[in-house]
Design an enzyme around this catalytic site. Sequence first.
Site, PDB file in Angstrom:
ATOM      1  N   ASP A 197     -10.147 -21.116  13.643  1.00 45.44           N
ATOM      2  CA  ASP A 197     -10.758 -21.933  14.513  1.00 45.44           C
ATOM      3  C   ASP A 197     -11.019 -23.245  14.247  1.00 45.44           C
ATOM      4  OD1 ASP A 197     -10.468 -19.721  16.274  1.00 45.44           O
ATOM      5  OD2 ASP A 197     -12.346 -19.393  16.394  1.00 45.44           O
ATOM      6  N   SER A 238       4.675   7.329   2.528  1.00 45.75           N
ATOM      7  CA  SER A 238       3.548   8.300   2.517  1.00 45.75           C
ATOM      8  C   SER A 238       2.364   7.710   3.189  1.00 45.75           C
ATOM      9  CB  SER A 238       3.071   8.805   1.340  1.00 45.75           C
ATOM     10  OG  SER A 238       3.011   7.758   0.211  1.00 45.75           O
ATOM     11  N   HIS A 273       0.987  -1.172  -0.032  1.00 44.81           N
ATOM     12  CA  HIS A 273      -0.158  -0.174   0.077  1.00 44.81           C
ATOM     13  C   HIS A 273       0.782   1.196  -0.016  1.00 44.81           C
ATOM     14  CE1 HIS A 273      -4.408  -1.506   0.761  1.00 44.81           C
ATOM     15  NE2 HIS A 273      -3.356  -2.741   0.483  1.00 44.81           N
ATOM     16  N   GLU A 318      -3.356   9.442   3.169  1.00 42.30           N
ATOM     17  CA  GLU A 318      -3.582   7.957   2.700  1.00 42.30           C
ATOM     18  C   GLU A 318      -4.393   7.006   3.458  1.00 42.30           C
ATOM     19  OE1 GLU A 318      -0.111   6.300   1.037  1.00 42.30           O
ATOM     20  OE2 GLU A 318       0.295   8.156  -0.259  1.00 42.30           O
ATOM     21  N   HIS A 325      -2.276 -13.345   0.114  1.00 41.51           N
ATOM     22  CA  HIS A 325      -3.494 -13.355   0.770  1.00 41.51           C
ATOM     23  C   HIS A 325      -3.353 -14.918   1.557  1.00 41.51           C
ATOM     24  CE1 HIS A 325      -5.636  -9.994  -1.430  1.00 41.51           C
ATOM     25  NE2 HIS A 325      -4.963  -9.639  -0.337  1.00 41.51           N
TER      26      HIS A 325
END
Length: 347
Positions: free
Chosen positions: A249, A81, A71, A94, A200
């Site tokens: 879990d 930034s 990001h 941002e 991810h």
Amino acid sequence: MRLSVAILCALVAVQAAALLLAGTAAAASELKVGYYHKKCKGVENVIKWHVIKALKQNRRTGAALVRLLFHDCFVRGCDGSVLLDKSYENPHPEKEAPVNIGLAAFDLLEEIKAAVEKRCPGVVSCSDILIYAARDAGSILSNGHVHFDVPAGRLDGVVSRADEAQAELPDSTMTVQQLKDNFAAKGFDTEQLVILSGAHSIGQGHCSSFTGRLSEPPQQITPAYRDLLNYKCSQAANPDVVNNVRDEDASVVARFMPGFVSRVRKISDFLDNTYYHNNLAKIVTFHSDWQLLTDATSLSKVHEYADNATLWDSDFSDSLLKLSQLPMPEGSKGEIRKKCSAINHLY
Ligand code: HEM
């Protein structure tokens, strides 16, 4: 009256001095591995020590660092930034952009910056600290399989705008074509989009980031997993849910996906190619993840990385390195911040 003119002159002088101290951002080719060897000996070890300590307490902080690198670098290049807090002068940095929901690890970076400043004041930029810390986190979370040397010498930017972040970062509701265009705008091809999406396999997301998934048809999401997500999201107001069902879990997995219990991981947030297996099984959280199955090129890459864990480790390292070298806009001014959350003349 005379006094206020004097104060104004003093303020202008301070700002001018700050600008004089600032430099022009380095191009990617000017960054150097070992940049701080002489300027601040041992700084990489100091950073690593803090990252190891933080991840021992909570491995998820490592996921936050890897996401922060992305990001930060996708918006105005890797210039720190994304770390700037709002101020009177800049009420919408941002951080305030909706697409930046859930960003974390800011305190850890400020803690590292304070330790580094004590050792070598005014030498090491927050943008370099972020890249080193994210690299170390990626290495720890992958048991050393993801690794690369960090070329350094970045300056910290002085501009941070929420509207720019919102316009330039990808959104989880995007189609595969939108994702491809978004990455192409920063010089990344479809293969690199697929490689980097593998991040991810770690971390978590808010239910608001995958609302649409909760009612998608079975062709897009495995119904048992959709039920699991619906259950998790009904437990609180917009809770976080782990990105990788293998970190869920065991009791929840047993209830909704009993056949999957043996795959639940003992150690959470392990950075590996399981994302691709999950994606092919339609058990990923974001619509944008599933979209990678809808395009011939990206689908073939998803298969390739599902089949070859070692290849993904090495290609992910290369793509993260490429991400970490995205430059600031040409001619941008930069500085070495005293604190990562504020530009110097505010501090
Ligand atoms: C391809 C386009 C991408 C989209 C649409 C996307 C979207 C998202 C969203 C919506 C979240 C959850 C935010 C929340 O609700 O709290 C998230 C989390 C995360 N993303 Fe992505 N992402 C993308 C690519 C990437 C890339 C390139 C990386 C890093 C290389 C990355 C690393 C992560 C990590 C590690 C998390 C978990 C963070 C944590 O637990 O704190 N993502 N992403």
